[in-house]
Write a protein that holds these residues in place. Structure first.
Motif, short mmCIF file in Angstrom:
data_model
loop_
_atom_site.label_atom_id
_atom_site.label_comp_id
_atom_site.label_asym_id
_atom_site.label_seq_id
_atom_site.Cartn_x
_atom_site.Cartn_y
_atom_site.Cartn_z
N ASN A 125 20.01 -12.36 32.12
CA ASN A 125 19.34 -13.44 32.85
C ASN A 125 18.35 -12.88 33.88
OD1 ASN A 125 20.75 -15.49 31.48
ND2 ASN A 125 22.48 -15.31 32.88
N HIS A 126 17.68 -11.78 33.50
CA HIS A 126 16.64 -11.20 34.33
C HIS A 126 15.28 -11.71 33.86
CE1 HIS A 126 19.28 -8.78 36.57
NE2 HIS A 126 19.42 -7.76 35.72
N SER A 127 14.33 -11.68 34.77
CA SER A 127 12.94 -11.89 34.34
C SER A 127 12.47 -10.66 33.59
CB SER A 127 12.05 -12.14 35.56
OG SER A 127 12.13 -11.07 36.46
N ILE A 187 17.69 -7.15 26.29
CA ILE A 187 18.72 -6.91 27.30
C ILE A 187 18.47 -7.78 28.53
CG2 ILE A 187 19.74 -5.16 28.80
CD1 ILE A 187 19.09 -3.07 26.68
N ALA A 188 17.20 -7.91 28.94
CA ALA A 188 16.88 -8.74 30.11
C ALA A 188 17.29 -10.19 29.89
CB ALA A 188 15.39 -8.63 30.42
N LYS A 189 17.15 -10.66 28.66
CA LYS A 189 17.55 -12.04 28.36
C LYS A 189 19.07 -12.20 28.47
CE LYS A 189 17.11 -15.59 24.81
NZ LYS A 189 16.61 -15.90 23.43
N ILE A 237 14.83 0.72 42.52
CA ILE A 237 14.90 0.13 41.18
C ILE A 237 15.13 -1.36 41.31
CG2 ILE A 237 16.10 0.17 38.98
CD1 ILE A 237 16.86 3.03 39.48
N VAL A 238 14.32 -2.14 40.63
CA VAL A 238 14.45 -3.60 40.71
C VAL A 238 15.56 -4.10 39.80
CG1 VAL A 238 13.22 -5.78 40.44
CG2 VAL A 238 12.00 -3.75 41.26
N TYR A 239 15.61 -3.60 38.56
CA TYR A 239 16.60 -4.05 37.59
C TYR A 239 17.56 -2.89 37.30
CZ TYR A 239 12.76 -7.35 36.94
OH TYR A 239 11.76 -8.25 37.15
N VAL A 240 18.61 -2.79 38.09
CA VAL A 240 19.52 -1.65 37.95
C VAL A 240 20.33 -1.75 36.66
CG1 VAL A 240 21.43 -0.41 39.03
CG2 VAL A 240 19.67 -1.48 40.46
N ASP A 241 20.90 -2.92 36.38
CA ASP A 241 21.71 -3.10 35.17
C ASP A 241 20.86 -2.89 33.91
OD1 ASP A 241 23.79 -3.68 36.82
OD2 ASP A 241 23.59 -5.87 36.64
N LEU A 242 19.65 -3.42 33.93
CA LEU A 242 18.76 -3.24 32.78
C LEU A 242 18.43 -1.77 32.58
CD1 LEU A 242 16.87 -4.30 30.57
CD2 LEU A 242 15.14 -4.68 32.34
#
Length: 541
Positions: free
Chosen positions: A205-207, A200-202, A153-158
């Protein structure tokens, strides 16, 4: 006709937008791999020489030796000797490594099925009609996925926060501890999921992830896109009987006048289908929504389900002559300046509740007759809505040489062309035009418009969606597929109604008699009047 949905509304008062820039760029992940060609040559050589055979008693005479690798055929003897020497060094390292290799090889061996075992598995599947149950009982199910395998998984928190947000909208069906009042069954569409993911990504601070990431997200959590659960009002056997009478009636009325072509008294331009559908201004128009796999997609009330207006579409196989009609809620006390800003290709009618009624149906029929009247008979296909069945409306159309063909109640989801094909394409274009307007003038935040501006914008979005629908949809083919038009007397099968087949040869010639036609028309009108009185009586009760 030009698209008008991007025209500015700045001339109107009371508009305000919350500007907020958003980025939709997808993250790029590059995966590289290095392969040692020498190791590949060793593996191919070991296969050719059968150095790791698992059979104790090998008979060289009965054994069929495989063809040597192509790379070995093209190499000289020195290369082969070098590879063979290096392979012997690898084999002579330790007996322990050889034992591990043999153990791993045995674990990867596939199960050997006998003929009896295969026949038993087929018989078991024929008994329970379930692949999953049959695989479980016969022991041939999928191998369990090992921990740590697969793409990371690239974005775990997301992923965690987005799934928690989804569960706040739709309760876990396996959770039996909640009270019925606490169970949430809101509609969550794919675009809604993407929009929340961007928000949520914003914050993190995720792409912004790509659309494929959201599909993998649904797969990880056992979710899928499903249509809402619908209740079949009529049994399928009764639907087949009603559908046969519907197509039988259409073929019979084509013989009531002078033959003009393959379809008797009609040509493709004489046949049309009309229906209306609710429309939200900025709400998601998608029919499918996200739901847990293996559960019914039940949906309770949700905010985006509110009806802003009703759009009426009339489609022909060729030569689309009728523009969309929009039904707004109100008394129609609007200024001339607002009328002038409506889209040119849309006709606006105001009704007390924003839905079709007898008066608006009369206005539509007058407008429709102005567009299609040419002295030839017409076939007007509509559903069995109460506003469509007014006896005075049907009698007035008969006087204008228009035959009204009513789709039986409970069969519209199978036989109504607008419901099965056109409205979905139209609403997809409408949603795309609305997103273009939002991206062009504002951000994806809350938009504040006056009631006047909303009506003006809605007409422009509808006009743009209708223009794009006419360019992208093959109406002539759709009419032919659903059986509204025909090119010969071959049997008709409907894609939306599996198992149904209409045979035109069953249409009797006796129905072409003019006297019988007049009697049948009077009988049909009497039946419609009696049905209308019966429905009115039921509503009063």
């Amino acid at each position: 006709m030009e698209e008008q949905h991007l025209a500015s509304l700045s001339d109107d008062e009371g508009s305000s937008f919350d500007d907020d820039n958003s980025s939709d760029s997808d993250s790029n992940v590059e995966i590289t791999s290095t392969i040692d060609e020498c190791e590949n040559e060793l593996v191919r050589l070991s296969t050719y020489l059968q150095l790791e055979s698992e059979f104790d008693n090998d008979d060289d005479q009965n054994f069929e030796w495989p063809e040597p690798p192509s790379t070995l055929n093209s190499s000289d003897s020195s290369d082969i000797e070098e590879l063979r020497d290096s392979h012997q060094v690898l084999l002579s390292t330790t007996p322990f490594n050889n034992g591990v290799i043999q153990e791993q090889y045995i674990k990867r061996k596939r199960r050997q099925w006998t003929v009896k075992g295969k026949l038993d598995a087929v018989a078991l599947f024929g008994k329970n009609q379930s692949k999953r149950k049959s695989a479980k009982k016969t022991g041939c199910g999928k191998r369990k996925r090992l921990e740590g395998s697969g793409k990371k998984i690239v974005y775990v928190d997301l992923d965690h926060q987005l799934f928690a947000w989804y569960r706040s909208r739709r309760t876990d069906p396996k959770d039996k501890s909640l009270a019925p009042a606490d169970i949430r069954r809101e509609k969550v569409t794919f675009s809604h999921l993407e929009k929340e993911g961007r928000r949520i990504a914003k914050q993190l601070n995720h792409s912004v992830p790509s659309s494929s990431w959201y599909f993998r997200f649904m797969k990880r959590h056992g979710l899928s896109l499903q249509r809402p659960k619908g209740q079949d009002k009529v049994p399928i056997d009764e639907v087949h009987r009603l559908a046969n009478s519907f197509y039988m009636y259409n073929r019979r009325v084509s013989l009531w006048s002078i033959k003009r072509g393959v379809m008797g008294a009609f040509i493709p331009e004489d046949i049309c289908n009309m229906d209306e559908s609710p429309l939200a201004l900025f709400g998601d128009q998608a029919k499918r929504s996200i739901n847990d796999i293996g559960t019914n997609n039940e949906i309770n009330g949700y905010i985006s389900n509110k009806r802003f207006c009703t759009v009426m579409l009339t489609v022909f196989p060729k030569n689309q002559r009728m523009q969309p009609v929009v039904l707004f809620k109100g008394k129609g006390n609007i200024g001339v300046d607002e009328r002038q800003k409506y889209a040119k290709g849309v006709h606006v009618i105001f009704t007390p509740k924003g839905v079709i009624n007898g008066q608006s149906m009369n206005m539509f029929c007058k407008k429709w007759l102005e567009k299609v009247s040419d002295g030839h008979p017409k076939l007007f296909i509509i559903d069995s809505a109460n506003s469509h069945l007014k006896p005075e409306i049907i009698q007035n159309l008969r006087k204008k040489n228009v035959v009204v063909s009513i789709i039986p109640k409970g069969c519209t989801q199978y036989l109504q062309l607008l419901d099965t094909s056109v409205f979905s394409v139209f609403k997809n274009h409408y949603q795309a035009a609305a997103n273009e307007y939002i991206d062009n003038y504002t951000s994806r935040s809350k938009i504040k418009l006056t009631a006047k501006q909303k009506r003006i914008l809605c007409t422009r979005l509808i006009s743009t969606a209708w223009i794009r629908t006419q360019k992208s949809f093959d109406f002539e083919r759709a009419f032919l597929d659903i059986g509204y038009t025909w090119i010969d007397e071959s049997p008709v099968s409907i894609r939306t109604l599996p198992g149904f087949l209409f045979d035109p040869s069953t249409v009797t010639i006796s129905t072409t008699n003019n006297n019988n036609n007049e009697e049948e028309e009077e009988d049909n009108e009497d039946q419609l009047i009696a049905e209308e009185k019966k429905r009115t009586h039921i509503c009063l009760i």
